[in-house]
Design a protein around this motif. Structure first.
Motif, mmCIF file in Angstrom:
data_model
loop_
_atom_site.group_PDB
_atom_site.id
_atom_site.type_symbol
_atom_site.label_atom_id
_atom_site.label_comp_id
_atom_site.label_asym_id
_atom_site.label_seq_id
_atom_site.Cartn_x
_atom_site.Cartn_y
_atom_site.Cartn_z
ATOM 1 N N MET A 24 -11.254 117.351 91.596
ATOM 2 C CA MET A 24 -10.309 117.306 92.694
ATOM 3 C C MET A 24 -10.084 118.722 93.206
ATOM 4 O O MET A 24 -9.971 119.661 92.444
ATOM 5 C CB MET A 24 -8.991 116.710 92.227
ATOM 6 N N ASP A 25 -10.008 118.809 94.483
ATOM 7 C CA ASP A 25 -9.858 120.106 95.117
ATOM 8 C C ASP A 25 -8.402 120.288 95.561
ATOM 9 O O ASP A 25 -7.735 119.334 95.959
ATOM 10 C CB ASP A 25 -10.798 120.170 96.323
ATOM 11 N N ILE A 26 -7.926 121.507 95.491
ATOM 12 C CA ILE A 26 -6.537 121.798 95.869
ATOM 13 C C ILE A 26 -6.336 121.656 97.378
ATOM 14 O O ILE A 26 -5.211 121.460 97.839
ATOM 15 C CB ILE A 26 -6.130 123.196 95.361
ATOM 16 N N SER A 27 -7.411 121.710 98.138
ATOM 17 C CA SER A 27 -7.281 121.613 99.591
ATOM 18 C C SER A 27 -6.782 120.234 100.027
ATOM 19 O O SER A 27 -6.173 120.109 101.092
ATOM 20 C CB SER A 27 -8.615 121.933 100.267
ATOM 21 N N ILE A 28 -7.023 119.225 99.213
ATOM 22 C CA ILE A 28 -6.539 117.881 99.544
ATOM 23 C C ILE A 28 -5.011 117.857 99.537
ATOM 24 O O ILE A 28 -4.388 117.219 100.392
ATOM 25 C CB ILE A 28 -7.129 116.855 98.566
#
Length: 65
Positions: free
Chosen positions: A1-5
């Motif tokens: 999971m990416d923090i940008s989401i």
């Protein structure tokens, strides 16, 4: 999971909040409600796709053993 989401979800929330406040100040409460529901649906679609990916990864993990 990416923090940008997380940032994308927060940005949608901020934009929807600003739009709703502007609409409520101009006595368009019905349209403000619709806009907030659309924002909720957009965020829920994003979260549901992430949860589906999580379940797929868990399924693949347990198929390995």
């Amino acid at each position: 999971m990416d923090i940008s989401i997380i940032f994308k979800i927060a940005a949608v929330g901020v934009i929807i909040t600003i739009i709703c406040q502007v609409l409520k100040k101009s006595d368009r409460d019905d349209i403000a409600t619709i806009v907030s529901l659309v924002g909720l649906i957009i965020v829920l679609m994003t979260v549901i796709s992430l949860i589906a990916d999580l379940f797929e990864q868990v399924k693949l993990l347990f198929d390995m053993f």
